[in-house]
Design a protein around this motif. Structure first.
Motif, PDB file in Angstrom:
ATOM      1  N   LEU A  86       8.920  -4.953   9.094  1.00  0.00           N
ATOM      2  CA  LEU A  86       9.514  -6.207   9.551  1.00  0.00           C
ATOM      3  C   LEU A  86       8.695  -7.403   9.079  1.00  0.00           C
ATOM      4  CD1 LEU A  86      10.557  -5.245  13.195  1.00  0.00           C
ATOM      5  CD2 LEU A  86      12.071  -5.623  11.243  1.00  0.00           C
ATOM      6  N   ARG A  87       7.377  -7.219   9.032  1.00  0.00           N
ATOM      7  CA  ARG A  87       6.483  -8.322   8.657  1.00  0.00           C
ATOM      8  C   ARG A  87       6.457  -8.555   7.157  1.00  0.00           C
ATOM      9  NH1 ARG A  87       1.028  -8.552   7.240  1.00  0.00           N
ATOM     10  NH2 ARG A  87       0.725  -6.324   7.650  1.00  0.00           N
ATOM     11  N   THR A  88       6.496  -7.469   6.380  1.00  0.00           N
ATOM     12  CA  THR A  88       6.266  -7.619   4.935  1.00  0.00           C
ATOM     13  C   THR A  88       7.376  -7.057   4.054  1.00  0.00           C
ATOM     14  OG1 THR A  88       5.129  -5.486   4.673  1.00  0.00           O
ATOM     15  CG2 THR A  88       3.799  -7.377   5.410  1.00  0.00           C
ATOM     16  N   GLY A  89       8.259  -6.252   4.620  1.00  0.00           N
ATOM     17  CA  GLY A  89       9.295  -5.624   3.812  1.00  0.00           C
ATOM     18  C   GLY A  89       8.886  -4.304   3.190  1.00  0.00           C
ATOM     19  N   MET A  90       7.669  -3.811   3.484  1.00  0.00           N
ATOM     20  CA  MET A  90       7.218  -2.537   2.918  1.00  0.00           C
ATOM     21  C   MET A  90       8.056  -1.382   3.483  1.00  0.00           C
ATOM     22  SD  MET A  90       3.418  -0.769   2.971  1.00  0.00           S
ATOM     23  CE  MET A  90       3.407  -0.509   4.771  1.00  0.00           C
TER      24      MET A  90
END
Length: 291
Positions: free
Chosen positions: A131-135
């Motif tokens: 959610l934070r980085t798209g990883m």
């Protein structure tokens, strides 16, 4: 296909080493993240980086330029979840596009097997990192390793534990490695097919510990039988090792999870991912003897 190296942790161990060798055999460039560089396997097109899970700076440096990462769960410890979180954050910060993690069957906050709770917390952090980085991430929820079952039989030929008549669908480490390799190669090719997926990796049959002991005896040629224990007996018989309380509880909960029916699920994920049927316990142990 990306030319970026696939990063692999745990290459000095059983599962990570198998995955590294399979990827190397496919001609892939590898970056092996280890704690001790002297123990890293010597593989073609591989480079070695020292990056313990709890050293975020080292992990960020080691993962720079790697798009796909295989993360073997860390050694059992009281702070394992914190180490996992630090490493996952470092991977996301370094620009890793897809992380494949070795979780555990039935990972949940209230799992009977206490260490499966660590894996649930790690999966939760993977979701947060996405959610934070798209990883992207994939969780391979391994069952109990079939390769390990003979070691649960004592020198007196007795497999002891409070598992009752519960069953376990133990999975071969080779099957876990085959499945992981398939997912990693797919991700390295740019596919998002496995993003966000959780796969239960199990053997093809769920056996009682009576049956496990019988298979061990046939495959190894040494006597083996299962002796059920009460909880009190289980804690007492393991107290002699001098391990900390949390470790003894984890050992005992391996058996109580079997008794509770939390390790008996039989999945087809190995065949789905690896393209071949999962190995039976007898096949795994007979193969060990031949090697």
């Amino acid at each position: 296909m990306s030319s970026a190296p696939i990063a692999v942790t745990g290459s000095t161990g059983a599962v990570g080493g198998r995955v590294a060798r399979r990827l190397s055999g496919q001609g892939r460039a590898l970056r092996l993240l280890v704690r001790d560089a002297s123990r890293a396997p010597q593989l073609p097109r591989s480079e070695v980086a020292v990056a313990p899970y709890d050293d975020g700076d080292a992990a960020r440096r080691a993962l720079a330029g790697a798009e796909v990462l295989f993360m073997v769960s860390g050694s059992e410890s009281l702070d394992r979840v914190d180490q996992h979180r630090a490493f996952i954050d470092a991977a996301a910060d370094a620009g890793v596009r897809h992380l494949v993690y070795t979780s555990f069957l039935g990972a949940a906050p209230d799992a009977v097997f206490t260490l499966a709770r660590d894996h649930h917390a790690t999966e939760q952090h993977l979701r947060a990192a996405q959610l934070r980085t798209g990883m992207a991430w994939t969780a391979l929820r391994d069952g109990l390793y079939a390769d390990f079952l003979p070691a649960m039989v004592g020198e007196d030929g007795v497999l002891r534990g409070p598992a009752g008549e519960g069953r376990v669908a133990a999975v071969a480490q080779d099957d876990v490695a085959d499945a992981a390799t398939a997912v990693l190669l797919s991700a390295a090719a740019g596919s998002t097919e496995h993003a966000g997926a959780r796969y239960d990796l199990t053997g093809p049959e769920a056996l009682t510990l009576h049956e496990v002991a019988a298979v061990v005896a046939r495959a190894t040629g040494r006597p083996a039988r299962y002796q059920p224990e009460t909880l009190e007996e289980a804690f007492a018989s393991r107290a002699v090792y001098g391990a900390p309380d949390w470790q003894v509880e984890a050992w005992v909960s391996t058996y109580t999870a079997i008794a509770a029916g939390q390790m008996d699920a039989v999945s087809t994920a190995v065949e789905q991912l690896a393209g071949h049927p999962a190995r039976t316990l007898e096949e795994v142990l007979s193969g060990q003897r031949q090697r």
